[in-house]
Scaffold this motif. Structure first.
Motif, short mmCIF file in Angstrom:
data_model
loop_
_atom_site.label_atom_id
_atom_site.label_comp_id
_atom_site.label_asym_id
_atom_site.label_seq_id
_atom_site.Cartn_x
_atom_site.Cartn_y
_atom_site.Cartn_z
N GLU A 192 0.86 -1.18 0.00
CA GLU A 192 0.00 0.00 0.00
C GLU A 192 0.90 1.23 0.00
O GLU A 192 2.12 1.12 -0.01
N GLY A 193 0.28 2.42 0.01
CA GLY A 193 1.06 3.65 0.04
C GLY A 193 1.37 4.18 -1.35
O GLY A 193 0.81 3.72 -2.35
N ASP A 194 2.29 5.14 -1.42
CA ASP A 194 2.65 5.81 -2.67
C ASP A 194 4.16 5.79 -2.85
O ASP A 194 4.92 5.92 -1.87
N ALA A 195 4.60 5.67 -4.10
CA ALA A 195 6.03 5.61 -4.38
C ALA A 195 6.35 6.30 -5.69
O ALA A 195 5.60 6.19 -6.66
N VAL A 196 7.49 6.99 -5.70
CA VAL A 196 8.05 7.56 -6.92
C VAL A 196 9.49 7.12 -7.00
O VAL A 196 10.29 7.40 -6.09
N HIS A 197 9.85 6.43 -8.09
CA HIS A 197 11.21 5.94 -8.29
C HIS A 197 11.80 6.62 -9.53
O HIS A 197 11.29 6.44 -10.64
#
Length: 225
Positions: free
Chosen positions: A59-64
């Motif tokens: 879950e949550g948010d990610a930017v790679h």
């Protein structure tokens, strides 16, 4: 969970200019995230997990940004990445030469909201019997592909292994200025299998083996053979 780093729900992390190598976990061989995470210039290499050889996200948010995921493996889904929920972006990155011994997603398994911008997805393999989606397995989520190449991936397991490039089950997929070329599978189609129509803008699906889209219940707009 998280062979090297586990970001818990509610936590925030920023990781830059790092290498995660030779880690092992049940989920997320290099990184497992349930929180909010940003990475910049991180290399994930030769990690192993049951699901998500390099990265797992529950879950949550990610930017790679400027990430490299190469030569990671999983026993079940998502040789490189397994995304179960949340919102994820990869920008200017490489997802290459990852493998799952399972049946879904040699490079990526996505069940959430995933956007790929200027990405190379190549050399990934789903090797399990009846495997689907050598490059990407999209499962009921949202997938936006912008300026990316899905090339030279394979679904090479026994039985009805299909879609060396992209396998989509009821997801909302956008193919924008992108290509799905030179992928291969045991049975047709070698390029794209989908049960819903893609939104297509100046993109191509070519030179896949044994077919580009023939054998899929829905033929992607503009795909021939």
């Amino acid at each position: 969970m998280g062979g090297a780093v586990d970001v818990l729900g509610g936590a925030t992390a920023y990781i830059s200019r790092s290498q995660f190598t030779f880690n092992n976990a049940a989920e997320g061989g290099g990184l497992q995230s349930d929180g909010t995470i940003t990475t910049d210039g991180v290399v994930f290499s030769r990690n192993y997990a049951g699901v998500g050889g390099a990265i797992g996200q529950e879950e949550g948010d990610a930017v790679h940004g400027s990430a490299t995921l190469n030569n990671n493996t999983s026993g079940f889904d998502g040789g490189g990445i397994d995304i179960e929920s949340g919102t994820v972006q990869f920008i200017n990155s490489k997802i290459i030469n990852n493998t799952t011994a399972g049946a879904q997603g040699g490079g990526i398994f996505n069940d959430a909201s995933l956007t790929l911008i200027k990405i190379e997805v190549s050399g990934n393999v789903v090797g399990g019997s009846g495997g689907k989606g050598g490059g990407i397995y999209e499962n009921f989520g949202t997938l936006v592909l912008r300026d990316i190449s899905v090339d030279h991936n394979s679904a090479n397991g026994s039985g009805t292994s299909q879609a060396g490039g992209i396998y989509n089950t009821s997801g909302a997929v956008t193919l924008d200025h992108s290509e799905v070329n030179n992928n291969a599978s045991t049975v047709a189609p070698g390029g794209v299998w989908t049960d819903t129509q893609f939104m297509v803008n100046r993109s191509e699906i070519r030179h896949n083996i044994p077919t580009n889209c023939d054998g899929s219940p829905v033929i992607v707009t503009g795909c021939v053979g």
